[in-house]
Motif scaffolding. Structure first.
Motif, mmCIF file in Angstrom:
data_model
loop_
_atom_site.group_PDB
_atom_site.id
_atom_site.type_symbol
_atom_site.label_atom_id
_atom_site.label_comp_id
_atom_site.label_asym_id
_atom_site.label_seq_id
_atom_site.Cartn_x
_atom_site.Cartn_y
_atom_site.Cartn_z
ATOM 1 N N GLU A 1 0.814 -1.212 0.000
ATOM 2 C CA GLU A 1 0.000 0.000 0.000
ATOM 3 C C GLU A 1 0.848 1.264 0.000
ATOM 4 O O GLU A 1 0.390 2.337 -0.414
ATOM 5 N N ASN A 2 2.100 1.157 0.462
ATOM 6 C CA ASN A 2 2.995 2.310 0.478
ATOM 7 C C ASN A 2 4.001 2.279 -0.664
ATOM 8 O O ASN A 2 4.829 3.183 -0.778
ATOM 9 N N GLU B 1 1.371 -0.514 -4.912
ATOM 10 C CA GLU B 1 -0.062 -0.225 -4.931
ATOM 11 C C GLU B 1 -0.336 1.243 -4.620
ATOM 12 O O GLU B 1 -1.318 1.815 -5.096
ATOM 13 N N GLY B 2 0.547 1.843 -3.832
ATOM 14 C CA GLY B 2 0.367 3.248 -3.491
ATOM 15 C C GLY B 2 0.511 4.172 -4.681
ATOM 16 O O GLY B 2 -0.028 5.283 -4.693
ATOM 17 N N ALA C 1 -5.613 4.000 -7.477
ATOM 18 C CA ALA C 1 -5.693 4.424 -6.078
ATOM 19 C C ALA C 1 -6.313 5.811 -5.953
ATOM 20 O O ALA C 1 -6.813 6.180 -4.893
ATOM 21 N N ARG D 1 -9.940 1.560 -5.274
ATOM 22 C CA ARG D 1 -8.870 0.810 -4.652
ATOM 23 C C ARG D 1 -7.891 0.318 -5.712
ATOM 24 O O ARG D 1 -8.275 -0.101 -6.790
ATOM 25 N N ARG E 1 1.169 -1.858 9.031
ATOM 26 C CA ARG E 1 0.323 -1.996 7.857
ATOM 27 C C ARG E 1 -1.149 -1.970 8.259
ATOM 28 O O ARG E 1 -1.534 -2.502 9.305
#
Length: 481
Positions: free
Chosen positions: A103-104, A107-108, A113, A117, A331
């Motif tokens: 996520e960081n 995917e971030g 995003a 999502r 996370r």
């Protein structure tokens, strides 16, 4: 023949959730929490990828996996080819798919995003790696012809394994030295079974062995051999230091020496290496039935420790974190899982003193409420004590999870190697080169505690630099380390 879906249709697809065990049941067992995608779910999720002309997700990956290519292959159902593409850049995909903070990172940076999502890149990476382990040929990646050069890799954590993999691909003879009795470093002794099963780590390390890499365990460099001895009488042409940062930090408050106060490093190591996650295991901290566990910290290690305490039988398991929930570095998935399993959170709270009985056993802790002040060097608002808010809380076990430092053994046995004021090895971020000719370093021993994938990226960059050094014999020390 089915027509390919349009970009607009792709954007309407919803992100596929990761299936997981029931929280009540999983909190009592060490079996893996996330159960993985099915082939259908993986293909549906892969269809969401917009296949951008300039895939910025690759830039967000510390090892620059060709994410768009492997996801396109998943969407087509060619999972083994997808695994091959991933392994061109990442030798530990089943591990990274489970524990990396996507996520960081990749995917971030995903363009989805911004409106919805992002693509579940980590879940897809895990799926592909697991599929290959079951249905693949088992053949290791190809390696170049032997060069006659020898490299020593000190430490078998993420940085060391990534470095060793690339060095073997270049055709060099590689020996990995691991201080503990099982290779894997933090992947084995630090991350709990319910988040990263040991069999996954062993399978990925075995492929490294099949590439020709030698692994020596119970080998503490600095004791059995120094770095100078590796470069001298042992005959290695280069040394990579990937020993991590495993020296626990304490808060230096009264009562930290009571029985029942642990560092997260000791607590998780005992559980993992003494196999306390098995029903027939024998370990001093196997049974926490009916106890009250308190974990100090807000990172992934703190989440690992508090969820482990629950599984060992703790009746109450609490996190005490000095900032608010918004600032927690753990996370989001790990925090969510902990909450589902019944972990309690005490935010804006710090311990002042531990208390014990006449036998020296922990009985409780004095805590104090905090409020957030101005931002500190990390960019997060600094916690400030609120006078008169001290209170006492009973606990039978406390785990300190506030980070780790560097073991001083290397500094004591390698006096001509430059270290920082924090005790970490001074090395170039780009090449891993240190102040000592022939010696490279990367991962937590350079950066301090960080993520698995960042350590792997450092290991790969160092491997490229080591290869250049072994080919040319030219040593250019970094201008500034």
């Amino acid at each position: 023949m089915t027509e390919p879906i349009t970009r607009r249709e792709r954007m309407k697809l919803t992100r596929q959730p990761m299936p997981a065990q029931d929280p009540v049941e999983r909190a009592k067992a060490f079996t893996e929490v996330n159960t993985g995608y099915t082939t259908l779910r993986a293909m549906v999720e892969a269809e969401r990828c917009l296949q951008c002309a300039h895939p910025v997700c690759i830039d967000g990956c510390p090892v620059n996996i060709r994410i768009d290519d492997f996801i396109a292959l998943v969407a087509q159902g060619d999972f083994l080819e997808a695994a091959r593409v991933i392994k061109e850049d990442n030798s530990l995909p089943a591990i990274c798919g489970r524990v990396c903070p996507q996520e960081n990172q990749c995917e971030g940076t995903c363009v989805l995003a911004k409106k919805e999502r992002p693509i579940a890149i980590g879940h897809l990476e895990r799926f592909v790696a697991d599929y290959e382990r079951v249905y693949g040929s088992g053949e290791p990646p190809p390696v170049a012809s032997p060069t006659g050069k020898r490299a020593a890799v000190v430490g078998s954590g993420p940085a060391g394994l990534a470095c060793a993999t690339d060095l073997a691909r270049f055709g060099h003879e590689v020996t990995v030295f691991e201080a503990l009795h099982e290779p894997g470093g933090v992947l084995v002794y630090g991350i709990p079974e319910f988040r990263l099963p040991k069999e996954i780590v062993r399978a990925e390390i075995q492929q490294l062995v099949e590439m020709g890499v030698k692994i020596e365990t119970d080998a503490v460099i600095g004791m059995i051999d120094t770095v100078d001895e590796l470069l001298g009488e042992e005959g290695f042409d280069a040394v990579f230091l990937g020993v991590g940062a495993g020296l626990p930090r304490f808060q230096k408050i009264p009562g930290e020496d009571f029985i029942g106060v642990y560092s997260a490093n000791e607590f998780l190591t005992r559980v993992n290496l003494m196999k306390a996650y098995k029903e027939d295991a024998e370990t001093p901290i196997l049974d926490l039935s009916g106890t009250r566990a308190l974990v100090i910290g807000g990172g992934n290690t703190a989440m690992d420790a508090v969820r482990t305490a629950l599984r060992l039988g703790a009746e109450h398991a609490t996190i005490a974190y000095r900032r608010s929930a918004k600032e927690m570095p753990a996370r989001a998935e790990e925090i969510e899982h902990a909450e589902e399993e019944g972990v309690e959170f005490e935010f804006l709270t710090v311990p002042l003193e531990f208390h014990g009985d006449d036998d020296g056993r922990l009985t409780g802790v004095t805590l104090q409420r905090m409020e957030l002040g101005e931002p500190d060097d990390s960019g997060r608002r600094r916690p400030v004590p609120i006078p008169g808010t001290e209170y006492r809380q009973d606990c039978d076990i406390a785990v300190i999870a506030i980070g780790n430092g560097a073991n001083p053994l290397l500094a004591k046995t390698t006096p001509d190697l430059e270290f920082t004021r924090w005790g970490t090895v001074a090395a170039s971020d780009e090449t891993g080169r240190t102040s000592k000719p022939g010696v490279f370093a990367g991962g937590d021993i350079v950066t301090g505690g960080a993520t698995v994938i960042l350590a792997m990226g450092a290991g790969r960059r160092a491997a490229a630099s080591i290869n250049e050094f072994l080919e040319t014999g030219v040593w250019e020390a970094p201008a500034q380390v």
